[in-house]
Design an enzyme around this catalytic site. Structure first.
Site, PDB file in Angstrom:
ATOM      1  N   HIS A  25      81.494  42.259 113.723  1.00 22.30           N
ATOM      2  CA  HIS A  25      80.298  43.095 113.500  1.00 22.30           C
ATOM      3  C   HIS A  25      80.713  44.531 113.150  1.00 22.30           C
ATOM      4  O   HIS A  25      80.160  45.138 112.243  1.00 22.30           O
ATOM      5  CB  HIS A  25      79.429  43.171 114.779  1.00 22.30           C
ATOM      6  CG  HIS A  25      78.828  41.871 115.211  1.00 22.30           C
ATOM      7  ND1 HIS A  25      78.960  41.381 116.493  1.00 22.30           N
ATOM      8  CD2 HIS A  25      78.058  40.972 114.555  1.00 22.30           C
ATOM      9  CE1 HIS A  25      78.302  40.232 116.598  1.00 22.30           C
ATOM     10  NE2 HIS A  25      77.753  39.956 115.431  1.00 22.30           N
ATOM     11  N   LYS A  49      68.105  31.841 120.477  1.00 20.40           N
ATOM     12  CA  LYS A  49      69.226  32.141 121.380  1.00 20.40           C
ATOM     13  C   LYS A  49      68.742  32.664 122.716  1.00 20.40           C
ATOM     14  O   LYS A  49      67.688  33.291 122.807  1.00 20.40           O
ATOM     15  CB  LYS A  49      70.153  33.181 120.736  1.00 20.40           C
ATOM     16  CG  LYS A  49      70.923  32.660 119.546  1.00 20.40           C
ATOM     17  CD  LYS A  49      71.860  33.744 119.014  1.00 20.40           C
ATOM     18  CE  LYS A  49      72.648  33.251 117.799  1.00 20.40           C
ATOM     19  NZ  LYS A  49      73.353  34.368 117.126  1.00 20.40           N
ATOM     20  N   ARG A  98      80.102  35.111 107.207  1.00 18.81           N
ATOM     21  CA  ARG A  98      81.459  34.712 107.591  1.00 18.81           C
ATOM     22  C   ARG A  98      81.931  33.520 106.774  1.00 18.81           C
ATOM     23  O   ARG A  98      83.028  33.504 106.251  1.00 18.81           O
ATOM     24  CB  ARG A  98      81.516  34.359 109.084  1.00 18.81           C
ATOM     25  CG  ARG A  98      81.389  35.570 109.991  1.00 18.81           C
ATOM     26  CD  ARG A  98      81.102  35.165 111.391  1.00 18.81           C
ATOM     27  NE  ARG A  98      79.874  34.391 111.467  1.00 18.81           N
ATOM     28  CZ  ARG A  98      79.321  33.965 112.581  1.00 18.81           C
ATOM     29  NH1 ARG A  98      79.903  34.209 113.736  1.00 18.81           N
ATOM     30  NH2 ARG A  98      78.197  33.298 112.572  1.00 18.81           N
ATOM     31  N   SER A 136      80.147  35.937 118.642  1.00 20.54           N
ATOM     32  CA  SER A 136      79.880  36.420 120.009  1.00 20.54           C
ATOM     33  C   SER A 136      79.966  35.271 121.000  1.00 20.54           C
ATOM     34  O   SER A 136      80.460  35.440 122.123  1.00 20.54           O
ATOM     35  CB  SER A 136      78.485  37.047 120.079  1.00 20.54           C
ATOM     36  OG  SER A 136      78.392  38.146 119.228  1.00 20.54           O
TER      37      SER A 136
HETATM   38  O1  PNS Z   1      72.966  37.735 115.104  1.00 19.00           O
HETATM   39  P1  PNS Z   1      71.910  36.692 114.790  1.00 19.00           P
HETATM   40  O2  PNS Z   1      71.471  35.959 116.041  1.00 19.00           O
HETATM   41  O3  PNS Z   1      72.367  35.746 113.711  1.00 19.00           O
HETATM   42  O4  PNS Z   1      70.661  37.502 114.204  1.00 19.00           O
HETATM   43  C1  PNS Z   1      69.502  36.821 113.801  1.00 19.00           C
HETATM   44  C2  PNS Z   1      68.311  37.798 113.748  1.00 19.00           C
HETATM   45  C3  PNS Z   1      68.094  38.450 115.091  1.00 19.00           C
HETATM   46  C4  PNS Z   1      68.606  38.868 112.700  1.00 19.00           C
HETATM   47  C5  PNS Z   1      67.063  36.962 113.329  1.00 19.00           C
HETATM   48  O5  PNS Z   1      66.795  35.966 114.271  1.00 19.00           O
HETATM   49  C6  PNS Z   1      65.831  37.833 113.151  1.00 19.00           C
HETATM   50  O6  PNS Z   1      65.648  38.394 112.080  1.00 19.00           O
HETATM   51  N1  PNS Z   1      64.998  37.972 114.229  1.00 19.00           N
HETATM   52  C7  PNS Z   1      63.799  38.769 114.220  1.00 19.00           C
HETATM   53  C8  PNS Z   1      62.550  37.950 113.818  1.00 19.00           C
HETATM   54  C9  PNS Z   1      62.472  37.906 112.320  1.00 19.00           C
HETATM   55  O7  PNS Z   1      62.182  38.887 111.656  1.00 19.00           O
HETATM   56  N2  PNS Z   1      62.806  36.760 111.712  1.00 19.00           N
HETATM   57  C10 PNS Z   1      62.916  36.651 110.257  1.00 19.00           C
HETATM   58  C11 PNS Z   1      61.938  35.722 109.695  1.00 19.00           C
HETATM   59  S1  PNS Z   1      62.414  34.063 110.074  1.00 19.00           S
END
Ligand code: PNS
Length: 169
Positions: A25, A49, A98, A136
């Site tokens: 990150h 998660k 990645r 993570s």
């Molecule tokens: O590090 P991650 O878990 O891959 O991040 C994913 C994250 C948090 C960016 C994603 O789940 C997200 O955007 N969450 C907020 C809700 C949202 O806006 N979702 C997008 C439309 S599906």
């Protein structure tokens, strides 16, 4: 100087779980901070998660490792990324890729975000070769079994992670 030469301020957000932040990150953060005038690293909620650290704890760890990058700000948000994007007048969403395994869900999210907010363009940065295998959840698994995480997370937060997730015996 004509209007086309006028400086345009570009504000990007880099959303993610960061549970906890890894060297992968941080590498994306450092590179994205060079590409945009301001970068907001946004601790967000991934509904699929179950995080080990609270949003505020994750933000504190991020602030500890980003303190030397002047144009980076860390924030938390419990909602749709596009809502934060619009409320804070952002220009770009940054994501790290990645491997191909990341691509499908990231591609889907980029399209959904664009559908929800026309202005929300996603820019993908490819992780460097050292970080392609890093996550993570791997870090959490290693530390929970007493393994060495020093190659995977910034030194400044190793003790914080161990204190929370490390073996006590
Ligand atoms: O590090 P991650 O878990 O891959 O991040 C994913 C994250 C948090 C960016 C994603 O789940 C997200 O955007 N969450 C907020 C809700 C949202 O806006 N979702 C997008 C439309 S599906």
């Amino acid at each position: 100087m004509n209007n086309n030469d006028a400086k345009i301020m570009r504000k990007a957000i880099y959303p993610g779980s960061f549970d906890p932040v890894t060297n992968g990150h941080l590498e994306i953060i450092r590179r994205a901070a060079k590409l945009f005038d301001k970068l907001i690293v946004l601790v967000s909620v991934n509904a699929t998660k179950n995080p080990s650290f609270t949003s505020e704890e994750r933000a504190t760890l991020l602030r500890k490792v980003c303190y030397d990058i002047p144009n980076v700000e860390v924030d938390t948000f419990d909602g749709l990324i596009v809502d934060y994007f619009e409320e804070h007048d952002c220009d770009i969403i940054v994501k790290g890729l990645r491997a191909m395994s990341d691509f499908e869900s990231e591609f889907q999210m980029a399209h959904i975000n664009k559908h929800l907010c026309e202005k929300a363009e996603t820019v993908f940065l490819c992780a460097d070769s050292e970080s392609t295998y890093l996550s993570s959840s791997m870090v959490k698994q290693i530390v929970s079994f007493g393994g060495d995480i020093s190659a995977f997370v910034p030194a400044a937060i190793i003790d914080d992670i161990k204190k929370r997730l490390g073996r006590t015996t």
